[in-house]
Design a protein around this motif. Structure first.
Motif, mmCIF file in Angstrom:
data_model
loop_
_atom_site.group_PDB
_atom_site.id
_atom_site.type_symbol
_atom_site.label_atom_id
_atom_site.label_comp_id
_atom_site.label_asym_id
_atom_site.label_seq_id
_atom_site.Cartn_x
_atom_site.Cartn_y
_atom_site.Cartn_z
ATOM 1 N N UNK A 204 0.713 -1.126 -0.122
ATOM 2 C CA UNK A 204 -0.088 -0.071 -0.026
ATOM 3 C C UNK A 204 0.816 1.376 -0.001
ATOM 4 N N UNK A 205 2.055 1.170 0.836
ATOM 5 C CA UNK A 205 2.666 2.568 0.818
ATOM 6 C C UNK A 205 3.432 2.540 -0.400
ATOM 7 N N UNK A 206 3.858 1.425 -1.362
ATOM 8 C CA UNK A 206 4.564 1.665 -2.602
ATOM 9 C C UNK A 206 3.480 2.351 -3.623
ATOM 10 N N UNK A 207 2.066 1.952 -3.488
ATOM 11 C CA UNK A 207 1.122 2.590 -4.295
ATOM 12 C C UNK A 207 1.172 4.111 -3.842
ATOM 13 N N UNK A 208 1.024 4.421 -2.572
ATOM 14 C CA UNK A 208 1.101 5.765 -2.396
ATOM 15 C C UNK A 208 2.204 6.387 -2.917
ATOM 16 N N UNK A 209 3.429 6.000 -2.837
ATOM 17 C CA UNK A 209 4.671 6.498 -3.316
ATOM 18 C C UNK A 209 4.536 6.898 -4.867
ATOM 19 N N UNK A 210 3.956 5.730 -5.443
ATOM 20 C CA UNK A 210 3.635 6.178 -7.099
ATOM 21 C C UNK A 210 2.771 7.194 -7.493
ATOM 22 N N UNK A 211 1.616 7.268 -6.485
ATOM 23 C CA UNK A 211 0.590 8.367 -6.622
ATOM 24 C C UNK A 211 1.353 9.865 -6.565
#
Length: 440
Positions: A204-211
């Motif tokens: 989930x943190x990886x997705x947030x960093x992508x956004x």
């Protein structure tokens, strides 16, 4: 010859083809499907296509569309959040069970898979790494020793099939498998669940960093969201759908209340005459109830029968239902609205009054309605779909319960925890719940 099994296999084969086409993008979000077109494309009759479309609609991959077609559904950001929430609960149950039930054969199969995903990544093969990570997960699910849980997780896998994790997420999945294997080998259920939760948190943190990273790219247009938008239409049901629903509900009620007991034969002609209908909706209804676990499909010259209700089946159902209800009450405690809370209060009062008056059937109705309202209040569409998958089995078990006083007492306690917005207390109440496992 009354053979539901052949039709079931053909419908499932067609469903597999359609799922793969949706996952691969051959049928993108918003694409319309008609029974006739799919039947002509695959060279089959329309009846198994109709059943396959019904199954994919229940899984959330399709939705009713205009002019009696079905429309491919994508994944919105809300859908992904719901999926992650449900995955955390049910995969958490799977890894806990696997840690305590795994066999030596399971461990022997898991060991080489644990590092395979990392090796594939090092070789520059992210898709191979994803497949290896999924293979590891499948063995863990099998090691959990709960076939019903496996079916629930398969529904989740199908719903998320259109979503492809980023290379960063795949690396997180690959790395977590080694940690998870160590916990399963040690028989440490808490450590296994912690490893899973850590992996999901990092994804989930990886997705947030992508956004957030996209915000820092000047001139970069935002990613298109068309393929992930959910398409909804309000259309009348197709011809025959109402009759099928009525026949299915009548047959379902008879199985749940014991009018048709475990092992009873379900002969299409006799049921059609009893219900005053044709054999086609009866055959389709039997297929629907087989998917719900209430019916065992027939074979050549052998009719379908009402599924047996063994003690082990009830215990496995209890494990899955407890995970479902725990997630629901935690979410409901954080998301309720005034109208939803008022309805929960009304249902608790109604079931309390029914128990006090000795009206068992009425109490059962209110207890099940309270359960359904909690799940609806949780605000997770995928969770509601999973409830639809197990609800008939839960009702069947509870129908044979002679006393509902303790269940009503538990639901009153749950209501107080939900009203206080105390998800931890709600979960603690559910932890003491053995309502299904006690009945066999």
């Amino acid at each position: 010859m009354e053979n539901v099994e052949g039709a079931e296999k053909e419908a499932e084969r067609i469903a597999r083809v359609l799922r793969a086409q949706i996952a691969e993008g051959a049928r993108p979000c918003g694409a319309a499907l008609t029974e006739r077109a799919v039947a002509e494309e695959l060279g089959v009759s329309r009846m198994p296509v109709q059943e396959a479309i019904r199954r994919l609609t229940l899984e959330g991959l399709l939705a009713p569309g205009p002019r009696r077609c079905a429309v491919v559904q994508g994944l919105t950001d809300a859908d992904l959040a719901h999926l992650d929430e449900v995955r955390r609960s049910f995969y958490g149950l799977a890894v806990r069970l696997a840690a305590t039930r795994r066999s030596d054969a399971d461990l022997a199969e898991l060991a080489p898979l644990a590092g395979a995903a990392t090796r594939a990544l090092d070789a520059g093969d992210p898709e191979g790494a994803r497949q290896q990570a999924l293979a590891f997960r499948d063995v863990v699910v099998r090691a959990a020793g709960n076939p019903l849980l496996g079916q629930v997780l398969e529904i989740l896998r199908r719903r998320g099939a259109a979503w492809r994790p980023t290379p960063a997420e795949i690396a997180i999945m690959a790395g977590s498998n080694v940690e998870l294997l160590a916990a399963v080998e040690a028989g440490d259920a808490e450590r296994a669940e912690a490893a899973l939760n850590g992996m999901m948190r990092r994804r989930w943190e990886a997705r947030r960093r992508q956004v957030l990273g996209e915000l820092n790219r000047p001139g970069t247009a935002p990613a298109a969201t068309t393929r992930t938008e959910t398409v909804e239409h309000r259309v009348p049901p197709p011809r025959g759908a109402t009759e099928l629903a009525e026949v299915t509900e009548l047959l379902r009620r008879q199985i749940v209340d014991g009018t048709r007991p475990a092992g009873a034969e379900l002969r299409e002609r006799a049921i059609a005459e009893e219900f005053g209908t044709s054999r086609m909706p009866v055959r389709q209804a039997i297929g629907v109830l087989a998917a719900e676990g209430l019916v065992s499909p027939g074979q050549a010259r052998v009719p379908a029968t009402v599924s047996l209700l063994e003690a082990r089946d009830v215990a496995l159902l209890a494990e899955v239902d407890r995970a479902l209800v725990t997630l629901a009450v935690r979410a409901a405690a954080q998301r309720w609205t005034d109208p939803a809370l008022g309805e929960l209060a009304r249902l608790v009062d109604a079931s309390t009054a029914a128990v006090a008056a000795g009206r068992t059937a009425e109490a059962r109705t209110h207890v099940l309605a309270f359960r359904g309202e909690v799940i609806a209040t949780a605000g997770n569409r995928l969770l509601s779909r999973l409830d639809g998958f197990v609800r008939s089995r839960v009702e069947r078990v509870l129908f044979h319960r002679p006393d509902f006083e303790d269940l009503v007492r538990e639901q009153r306690a749950l209501y107080r925890a939900i009203a206080a917005r105390d998800p931890e207390l709600a979960e603690e109440i559910i932890a003491h719940n053995r309502r299904l496992a006690e009945v066999a």
